[in-house]
Design a protein around this motif. Sequence first.
Motif, PDB file in Angstrom:
ATOM      1  N   LYS A 298      36.952  34.535  45.144  1.00  7.91           N
ATOM      2  CA  LYS A 298      36.224  33.907  44.228  1.00  7.91           C
ATOM      3  C   LYS A 298      37.016  34.351  42.896  1.00  7.91           C
ATOM      4  O   LYS A 298      37.179  32.442  42.179  1.00  7.91           O
ATOM      5  N   ASP A 299      37.567  35.380  42.561  1.00 10.26           N
ATOM      6  CA  ASP A 299      38.194  34.874  41.412  1.00 10.26           C
ATOM      7  C   ASP A 299      39.519  33.746  41.209  1.00 10.26           C
ATOM      8  O   ASP A 299      39.832  33.054  40.467  1.00 10.26           O
ATOM      9  N   ILE A 300      39.938  33.268  42.396  1.00 14.17           N
ATOM     10  CA  ILE A 300      41.201  33.165  42.318  1.00 14.17           C
ATOM     11  C   ILE A 300      40.553  31.593  42.482  1.00 14.17           C
ATOM     12  O   ILE A 300      41.284  30.767  42.170  1.00 14.17           O
ATOM     13  N   ILE A 301      39.533  31.534  43.542  1.00 13.51           N
ATOM     14  CA  ILE A 301      39.200  29.505  43.477  1.00 13.51           C
ATOM     15  C   ILE A 301      38.091  29.645  42.546  1.00 13.51           C
ATOM     16  O   ILE A 301      38.179  28.389  41.961  1.00 13.51           O
ATOM     17  N   GLU A 302      37.258  30.370  41.961  1.00 11.52           N
ATOM     18  CA  GLU A 302      35.546  29.586  41.359  1.00 11.52           C
ATOM     19  C   GLU A 302      36.407  30.094  39.716  1.00 11.52           C
ATOM     20  O   GLU A 302      36.049  29.328  38.842  1.00 11.52           O
ATOM     21  N   ASN A 303      37.035  30.964  39.390  1.00 10.88           N
ATOM     22  CA  ASN A 303      36.902  31.656  38.038  1.00 10.88           C
ATOM     23  C   ASN A 303      39.079  31.849  38.088  1.00 10.88           C
ATOM     24  O   ASN A 303      39.256  32.130  36.320  1.00 10.88           O
ATOM     25  N   ASN A 304      40.112  30.415  38.619  1.00 12.29           N
ATOM     26  CA  ASN A 304      41.450  30.523  38.733  1.00 12.29           C
ATOM     27  C   ASN A 304      41.434  32.027  37.666  1.00 12.29           C
ATOM     28  O   ASN A 304      42.133  32.206  36.828  1.00 12.29           O
TER      29      ASN A 304
END
Length: 589
Positions: A298-304
């Motif tokens: 989620k950090d990688i995909i959603e929150n960059n």
Amino acid sequence: MNKHIESYLKEFITMDKPQYAVMLKGDWGSGKTYFIKNFIENDKNNKYVYVSLFGLKSTEAIDEAIFDELHPVLSSAPVKVLNTVFKSALKLGLRVDVDSENANLNSVNANINLDSVLDYFDKKNKDKNVIFIFDDLERTLLDYTEVLGYINSMVETSGLTVIVIANEDKITNDVFNDFKEKTINKTYKLVSENSEVFLEIVNKHNVLTNHVEGIRNIFDKSGNNNYRVLIQIIDNYKYFSKSILRKFKKNSDFMENLVHQYFIYSFTYKIAGNLDNISDILKSFNNKYQLFNSKTWKDIIENNIINQDELTKTIQELYFFKKEVEKPSWRELWDYNHLNKDAFYKNLKSMQTDFLNFKYNNPLILLHVVSLLITFSKAGIKTVISVEKIRDTTCEYIRSHTNKEWNKKNRGDSFFNSTGLGYTNDDDADFKNILRLINIKIDDIVAEYEVYAEKEDRANSVSMIETGDFLGLIDILDKKYSTVAYLHNLDADMIFQKIMEDDSRIFGFSMVINHRYPSNHTMDNRPISFYRLEELSFLQALSTHIRTYLEKDDRDDFIALKLKILIELLEKNIKYLEEIKKQYINQDI
């Protein structure tokens, strides 16, 4: 599939002052822009002026876009210091007047003297046909009366060759219908040439050379056949891949799964707008691996958010990078569909024997073994022990065979474990129950250790204050208690006594307090100090002790001078923490 469109456009662009335009239509991401840019690239005999109307708010902005296309060097940033001169020159060839009182197609005049423009800016292309292409018509911020009148005047008044590109389904406007009837001779719908366009897009990127087929399957299965989205995800992946160490990229199995999972989650996020059901996403794509936990993805995909250090630590623990001369039996059985009968029974016997003899010290490996045994037992393989025996043996592991590997790092969940390999039957009720029992035991062990470690850290903290090792104390706080409150575990009365025993310690402890509550450090969109709110009680108690001393008649003035600096820091940070508490605790409620 679109050859007939290409064939007609080749004929259209050779016409002398055709007095009408051609329109290409299609859904967003269907390849309209890709098609026309590919067409332009393959035509070296004509000059093309490509203008995206996306976001343009005025006909002057169209003028500037045309100017940029006619001579990109003259329109570059360093040269634009002569902006006034160029705008005057541009008016030699381009002038647009809008009669706002009588706004209709005929009231907008684009008096374009093309010879003048080319002679002034682009002499080398003067003998070429010039074709104007207006893309993203449905995304313009201009009133349709203005933009369509502009294009209509180019076609009718100036006799220019114009191609319009749009997602017609998104335009509901009477002016557009009038324009289309009057100005557009032919309208072609682009049919998405999935295979050809997809390959051309993906093959441009060397980092994806070995993964084309896998990405194509994900692209097709995702249901999002939008080439703009594909290009965006490719660009995002290229940036993300820079965070993966070169030594990891040499492992082809790991990279195949990394690329596949990145694209699976990215397409899902583009469609759903979130990754809330992340545990089910990989299953829908028949992917058995789970490289990272749900928060990391989620950090990688959603929150960059890409934390390279944490990624590296996680990746090097994955099974792909464990150095083993021979795969253990459980690992062979994890991919049992690829085994023949003899290999299957040989590895099954070995794994079951090791399980019954308590050979599996790592709880994550134990869970893989349990998962496989439950699967085979319920599948009716006669040589496998019963589910009851599996559960009883696991309980014996929990009672008597835990070790240092039963720690927080090796705490599993049904979606992710640090081996990177998914459990064979993570939805099975018996497996979930055993997973729960193992995690309860790990939590008990971790809690017991944390109590001991915290007690040891408290003793070390006092010792560091006594020896003046305040940098060491800061290091402990940063490394072990960055996102966890800690100072409230210290006795404020004792800490006050320790810094008063040797007043040279006052400055060092002031340095600790000043470092502990930064205002420019955040985590999960909250100040890092939010996670240290419990320390308020310690700061308030220590402040009270200092305030009491400062009010004494027999205080030492030099010590008081240094304590005033410390209490200012304490009260500033007390106020800061109270503001955070008020903002975020109330927000959570």
